[in-house]
Design a protein around this motif. Structure first.
Motif, PDB file in Angstrom:
ATOM      1  N   GLU A 106       7.709  35.863  -6.707  1.00 56.77           N
ATOM      2  CA  GLU A 106       9.278  36.933  -7.192  1.00 56.77           C
ATOM      3  C   GLU A 106       8.112  36.980  -9.041  1.00 56.77           C
ATOM      4  OE1 GLU A 106      13.233  35.769  -9.931  1.00 56.77           O
ATOM      5  OE2 GLU A 106      12.064  34.337  -8.636  1.00 56.77           O
ATOM      6  N   LEU A 107       7.696  36.174  -9.752  1.00 53.49           N
ATOM      7  CA  LEU A 107       7.083  36.808 -10.832  1.00 53.49           C
ATOM      8  C   LEU A 107       6.160  37.979 -10.303  1.00 53.49           C
ATOM      9  CD1 LEU A 107       6.510  33.625 -13.000  1.00 53.49           C
ATOM     10  CD2 LEU A 107       8.012  35.130 -13.405  1.00 53.49           C
ATOM     11  N   VAL A 108       5.454  38.179  -9.599  1.00 51.87           N
ATOM     12  CA  VAL A 108       4.082  39.039  -9.227  1.00 51.87           C
ATOM     13  C   VAL A 108       4.922  40.228  -8.868  1.00 51.87           C
ATOM     14  CG1 VAL A 108       2.264  39.028  -8.264  1.00 51.87           C
ATOM     15  CG2 VAL A 108       2.146  37.443  -9.222  1.00 51.87           C
ATOM     16  N   THR A 109       5.641  39.868  -8.279  1.00 49.81           N
ATOM     17  CA  THR A 109       6.583  41.196  -7.473  1.00 49.81           C
ATOM     18  C   THR A 109       6.900  41.997  -8.666  1.00 49.81           C
ATOM     19  OG1 THR A 109       6.079  39.656  -5.394  1.00 49.81           O
ATOM     20  CG2 THR A 109       8.036  42.207  -5.456  1.00 49.81           C
ATOM     21  N   ASP A 110       8.103  41.317  -9.283  1.00 49.54           N
ATOM     22  CA  ASP A 110       8.465  41.935 -10.463  1.00 49.54           C
ATOM     23  C   ASP A 110       7.579  42.079 -11.338  1.00 49.54           C
ATOM     24  OD1 ASP A 110      11.159  40.841  -9.790  1.00 49.54           O
ATOM     25  OD2 ASP A 110      11.068  39.342 -11.015  1.00 49.54           O
ATOM     26  N   ALA A 111       6.183  42.324 -11.736  1.00 50.86           N
ATOM     27  CA  ALA A 111       5.673  42.857 -12.639  1.00 50.86           C
ATOM     28  C   ALA A 111       5.090  44.155 -11.673  1.00 50.86           C
ATOM     29  CB  ALA A 111       4.364  41.920 -12.695  1.00 50.86           C
ATOM     30  N   TRP A 112       4.334  43.277 -10.655  1.00 50.62           N
ATOM     31  CA  TRP A 112       4.113  45.448  -9.908  1.00 50.62           C
ATOM     32  C   TRP A 112       5.530  45.991  -9.861  1.00 50.62           C
ATOM     33  CZ3 TRP A 112       6.342  47.727  -6.177  1.00 50.62           C
ATOM     34  CH2 TRP A 112       5.514  48.660  -4.981  1.00 50.62           C
ATOM     35  N   ARG A 113       6.940  45.960  -9.474  1.00 49.70           N
ATOM     36  CA  ARG A 113       7.568  46.743 -10.139  1.00 49.70           C
ATOM     37  C   ARG A 113       8.128  47.405 -10.886  1.00 49.70           C
ATOM     38  NH1 ARG A 113      11.335  47.415  -5.693  1.00 49.70           N
ATOM     39  NH2 ARG A 113      11.276  45.926  -4.083  1.00 49.70           N
ATOM     40  N   VAL A 114       7.587  47.025 -12.494  1.00 49.03           N
ATOM     41  CA  VAL A 114       7.781  46.825 -13.899  1.00 49.03           C
ATOM     42  C   VAL A 114       6.420  48.441 -14.043  1.00 49.03           C
ATOM     43  CG1 VAL A 114       6.943  46.793 -15.870  1.00 49.03           C
ATOM     44  CG2 VAL A 114       8.500  45.490 -14.223  1.00 49.03           C
ATOM     45  N   GLN A 115       4.928  48.279 -13.335  1.00 54.40           N
ATOM     46  CA  GLN A 115       4.212  49.398 -13.039  1.00 54.40           C
ATOM     47  C   GLN A 115       4.341  49.996 -12.101  1.00 54.40           C
ATOM     48  OE1 GLN A 115       3.496  49.033 -16.023  1.00 54.40           O
ATOM     49  NE2 GLN A 115       1.502  48.001 -16.570  1.00 54.40           N
ATOM     50  N   ALA A 116       4.332  49.655 -10.996  1.00 54.68           N
ATOM     51  CA  ALA A 116       4.381  50.933 -10.022  1.00 54.68           C
ATOM     52  C   ALA A 116       5.463  52.330 -10.106  1.00 54.68           C
ATOM     53  CB  ALA A 116       4.917  49.972  -8.695  1.00 54.68           C
ATOM     54  N   PRO A 117       4.551  52.969  -9.403  1.00 52.89           N
ATOM     55  CA  PRO A 117       5.617  54.356  -9.496  1.00 52.89           C
ATOM     56  C   PRO A 117       6.587  54.122  -8.524  1.00 52.89           C
ATOM     57  CG  PRO A 117       3.388  55.232  -8.911  1.00 52.89           C
ATOM     58  CD  PRO A 117       3.479  53.074  -9.003  1.00 52.89           C
ATOM     59  N   LYS A 118       7.714  54.873  -8.528  1.00 55.50           N
ATOM     60  CA  LYS A 118       8.916  54.966  -7.956  1.00 55.50           C
ATOM     61  C   LYS A 118       8.517  55.074  -5.829  1.00 55.50           C
ATOM     62  CE  LYS A 118      11.942  56.620 -10.764  1.00 55.50           C
ATOM     63  NZ  LYS A 118      13.474  57.783 -10.626  1.00 55.50           N
ATOM     64  N   TYR A 119       7.714  55.584  -5.663  1.00 53.17           N
ATOM     65  CA  TYR A 119       7.277  56.172  -5.004  1.00 53.17           C
ATOM     66  C   TYR A 119       6.739  55.024  -3.858  1.00 53.17           C
ATOM     67  CZ  TYR A 119       2.608  56.229  -5.170  1.00 53.17           C
ATOM     68  OH  TYR A 119       1.050  56.301  -5.502  1.00 53.17           O
ATOM     69  N   LEU A 120       6.421  53.949  -4.665  1.00 52.38           N
ATOM     70  CA  LEU A 120       5.859  52.929  -3.871  1.00 52.38           C
ATOM     71  C   LEU A 120       6.828  51.603  -4.101  1.00 52.38           C
ATOM     72  CD1 LEU A 120       2.157  52.902  -6.123  1.00 52.38           C
ATOM     73  CD2 LEU A 120       2.520  52.795  -3.294  1.00 52.38           C
ATOM     74  N   ARG A 121       7.701  51.495  -5.522  1.00 51.50           N
ATOM     75  CA  ARG A 121       8.406  50.930  -5.003  1.00 51.50           C
ATOM     76  C   ARG A 121       9.491  51.084  -3.538  1.00 51.50           C
ATOM     77  NH1 ARG A 121       9.218  52.189 -10.943  1.00 51.50           N
ATOM     78  NH2 ARG A 121      11.021  52.929 -10.156  1.00 51.50           N
ATOM     79  N   ARG A 122       9.633  52.123  -3.726  1.00 47.44           N
ATOM     80  CA  ARG A 122      10.368  52.416  -2.032  1.00 47.44           C
ATOM     81  C   ARG A 122       9.267  52.292  -1.145  1.00 47.44           C
ATOM     82  NH1 ARG A 122      12.346  57.422  -4.976  1.00 47.44           N
ATOM     83  NH2 ARG A 122       9.900  58.447  -3.609  1.00 47.44           N
ATOM     84  N   GLU A 123       8.118  52.472  -0.620  1.00 50.62           N
ATOM     85  CA  GLU A 123       7.578  52.341   0.458  1.00 50.62           C
ATOM     86  C   GLU A 123       7.742  50.039   0.401  1.00 50.62           C
ATOM     87  OE1 GLU A 123       3.125  51.516   1.230  1.00 50.62           O
ATOM     88  OE2 GLU A 123       3.639  53.129   0.070  1.00 50.62           O
TER      89      GLU A 123
END
Length: 129
Positions: A106-123
């Motif tokens: 959960e922590l790693v995925t949330d951290a990734w979401r903070v930094q990832a661009p929208k298109y990767l979050r949508r993916e």
């Protein structure tokens, strides 16, 4: 108890994530932005925190807001370190020996979401993550 292999497994499932070796250990990036890293006992870290980091595996992750980091520290001060360095805020560091695999993911995925661009979050969302 979570391990770096658990972190690697979670990070490998995140679109655009890559692991790099740094002077402080392993670090994970998405599109060139740091989102998780092995903490190193740098001299700029307060001595009591530096002792913990030198003695055991501590990982740092980006968080969306400084209030999120403060809340984690207050909820579980035996897991989350109160401070490391002012660089890269907002972030939180935690003791891997005191965290379970699900919370790590959960922590790693949330951290990734903070930094990832929208298109990767949508993916990721389309993959059910």
């Amino acid at each position: 108890m979570a391990t770096l292999d658990d972190l690697r497994r979670t990070a490998a499932g995140l679109p655009g994530s890559e692991e790099r070796a740094t002077t402080g250990g392993a670090a994970w990036f998405v599109r060139g932005k740091l989102y998780a890293w092995e903490c190193h006992p740098w001299p700029s870290i307060p001595p009591d925190m530096r002792e913990i980091i030198a003695a055991e595996l501590v990982v740092g992750v980006k968080v969306a807001d400084p209030i999120d980091a403060l809340a984690l520290v207050q909820m579980a001060p035996d897991v989350f370190l109160r401070t490391t360095t002012p660089w890269g805020e907002p972030k939180v560091a935690f003791r891997m020996a005191h965290i379970d695999d699900d919370h790590l993911a959960e922590l790693v995925t949330d951290a990734w979401r903070v930094q990832a661009p929208k298109y990767l979050r949508r993916e990721l969302d389309s993959l059910g993550g």
